[in-house]
Enzyme design. Structure first.
Site, short mmCIF file in Angstrom:
data_model
loop_
_atom_site.label_atom_id
_atom_site.label_comp_id
_atom_site.label_asym_id
_atom_site.label_seq_id
_atom_site.Cartn_x
_atom_site.Cartn_y
_atom_site.Cartn_z
N ASP A 6 -27.86 22.26 33.45
CA ASP A 6 -28.20 20.53 33.57
C ASP A 6 -28.88 20.30 33.66
O ASP A 6 -29.86 21.25 34.22
CB ASP A 6 -26.98 21.17 35.02
CG ASP A 6 -27.16 19.37 35.65
OD1 ASP A 6 -27.05 18.10 34.84
OD2 ASP A 6 -27.67 19.45 36.57
N ASP A 58 -30.67 17.17 36.34
CA ASP A 58 -31.09 16.59 37.50
C ASP A 58 -29.88 17.30 38.64
O ASP A 58 -28.31 17.16 38.24
CB ASP A 58 -30.11 15.58 37.23
CG ASP A 58 -30.72 13.85 36.90
OD1 ASP A 58 -32.08 13.90 37.23
OD2 ASP A 58 -30.01 13.93 35.58
#
Length: 226
Positions: free
Chosen positions: A7, A9
């Site tokens: 991922d 953020d």
């Protein structure tokens, strides 16, 4: 391990300030009251229109709200060039960890994010990651997390099997997506959601230091990371 998907953020990038300030400004322009930091960070990872719908307590996506956010976020990203409080730095140790993983023979790296393709390209160019990731999945490529589509596409593109794939993330959406895809879910402790809640959803490991990831994958530890 053949494929490790990250991922962005809250996992690789600390974008908390710019995300929350963009949310608050967007809500203010629409006469809405922002529900606070915890709620604001709790929807990070979802595709934008769904994230804003949930944050605003709406029954369906609001295109006007979504478009306002895009405008506000774009303006704040430009402002970040002269305002360090809006910077989106890498979390400590991330650069060293990625560099070490990239040197491992046969190991492929990927991204799965709720950002748009354009948003991902900005981050990739900014950090010089053009040759680092063999597969990149964005909100423009698959249904929103926690649907497993992003991971399934990444595995199809790289030829990796579920039992040889790991997903590293900081949100419930990342862990639920990994579980649904049948890959190893790995949580990080420095992200936007409490690690204990991610363990409850199926995370097999919680990273408290980037240096731990190569060991979990059966690879040499990263030397010199923070």
């Amino acid at each position: 391990m053949d494929l490790v998907i990250f991922d962005l953020d809250g996992t690789l990038i600390n974008s908390e300030a710019i995300l929350l300030r963009s949310q608050v400004e967007t809500f203010a322009r629409h006469g809405l009251v922002h529900p606070g930091r915890e709620a604001g960070l709790g929807i990070v990872g979802l595709t934008l229109n769904i994230a804003l719908m949930q944050l605003a307590g709406l029954d369906e996506p609001d295109e006007a709200l979504t478009e306002t956010y895009r405008e506000v976020f774009g303006a704040m990203r430009r402002q970040a060039e002269s305002d360090p409080t809006l910077a989106e730095p890498l979390f400590p140790g991330v650069a060293d960890m990625l560099a070490e993983l990239a040197r491992q023979p046969g190991l492929r790296l990927g991204i799965a994010t709720g950002k748009s393709r354009r948003g991902v390209e900005y981050i990739v160019e900014r950090f010089g990651w053009q040759d680092l990731f063999q597969t990149v999945q964005s909100a423009d490529d698959a249904p929103s997390k926690p649907h497993p589509g992003m991971i399934l596409r990444a595995m199809a593109q790289t030829g990796a099997a579920p039992e040889r794939t790991a997903m590293v993330g900081d949100s419930s959406f990342d862990i639920e997506m990994a579980v649904a895809a049948g890959v190893m879910p790995i949580a990080v402790s420095w992200g936007f959601q409490p690690p204990a809640s991610l363990v409850a959803l199926g995370a097999r490991h919680v990273l408290t230091d980037c240096r731990d990831l190569p060991g979990l994958l059966g690879l040499p530890a990263v030397a010199g990371s923070v």
